[in-house]
Motif scaffolding. Sequence first.
Motif, PDB file in Angstrom:
ATOM      1  N   THR A 155       0.803  -1.221   0.000  1.00 38.61           N
ATOM      2  CA  THR A 155       0.000   0.000   0.000  1.00 38.61           C
ATOM      3  C   THR A 155       0.835   1.270   0.000  1.00 38.61           C
ATOM      4  OG1 THR A 155      -0.070   0.105   2.413  1.00 38.61           O
ATOM      5  CG2 THR A 155      -1.839  -1.160   1.295  1.00 38.61           C
ATOM      6  N   ARG A 160      -3.848  -2.198   9.299  1.00 38.68           N
ATOM      7  CA  ARG A 160      -4.386  -1.105   8.476  1.00 38.68           C
ATOM      8  C   ARG A 160      -3.384  -0.643   7.425  1.00 38.68           C
ATOM      9  NH1 ARG A 160      -7.581   2.276  13.146  1.00 38.68           N
ATOM     10  NH2 ARG A 160      -9.542   1.136  12.937  1.00 38.68           N
ATOM     11  N   THR A 167      -3.490  -3.276   4.630  1.00 36.30           N
ATOM     12  CA  THR A 167      -4.741  -3.448   3.889  1.00 36.30           C
ATOM     13  C   THR A 167      -5.280  -2.123   3.364  1.00 36.30           C
ATOM     14  OG1 THR A 167      -6.107  -3.217   5.866  1.00 36.30           O
ATOM     15  CG2 THR A 167      -5.402  -5.457   5.237  1.00 36.30           C
ATOM     16  N   GLY A 198      -7.211  -0.426   5.000  1.00 35.34           N
ATOM     17  CA  GLY A 198      -8.591  -0.356   5.452  1.00 35.34           C
ATOM     18  C   GLY A 198      -8.739  -0.512   6.949  1.00 35.34           C
ATOM     19  N   ASP A 199      -9.934  -0.868   7.325  1.00 33.83           N
ATOM     20  CA  ASP A 199     -10.323  -1.010   8.718  1.00 33.83           C
ATOM     21  C   ASP A 199     -10.255  -2.472   9.120  1.00 33.83           C
ATOM     22  OD1 ASP A 199     -11.434  -0.610  11.223  1.00 33.83           O
ATOM     23  OD2 ASP A 199     -13.481  -0.532  10.483  1.00 33.83           O
ATOM     24  N   SER A 250     -11.046  -7.165   4.595  1.00 33.55           N
ATOM     25  CA  SER A 250     -10.113  -6.593   3.604  1.00 33.55           C
ATOM     26  C   SER A 250      -9.365  -7.663   2.877  1.00 33.55           C
ATOM     27  CB  SER A 250      -9.114  -5.683   4.312  1.00 33.55           C
ATOM     28  OG  SER A 250      -9.791  -4.625   4.947  1.00 33.55           O
TER      29      SER A 250
END
Length: 142
Positions: free
Chosen positions: A98, A131, A134, A136-137, A142
């Motif tokens: 990411t 996090r 991913t 995300g949360d 995810s």
Amino acid sequence: MTRDTVEELLRRIGGGDPDRTAELFADEIDWQLNWPAEGHPAVPWIRPRTGRRDMAEHFRLLDAHHVPELDGTTVERILVDGKDAVVTGELVRTARATGKAFTCAFALHLTIEDGLVTRFYLYEDSLSVFRAHTGGDAGADS
């Protein structure tokens, strides 16, 4: 002997040689690094480990999923009491998938017997790690 082994372990981890690092682990170890749930593809190094044969893979996966040149992890203290040691510090890493960086405090509880690691318990803000990997949360699939 405990402090010497812990310092050598930290040198080897920092040196990026998973096979040499694994040599410092006993054939069987007491292992704790288990959040989020094992098997999530974004954090494949977080799964049960049983001993030396698993450890090179653990450190290879960590290296493969982070950008090593952006690693700013620091050790603040090494506390030794007999065969037990606690290492405290701050993880500063960047997830390769990411590009997200994360920073979190950590504590590593190690037990050293006959010059080998027999316990490896890592306490960290695994939610930040998850996090970052991913994007995300942790509550989402995810």
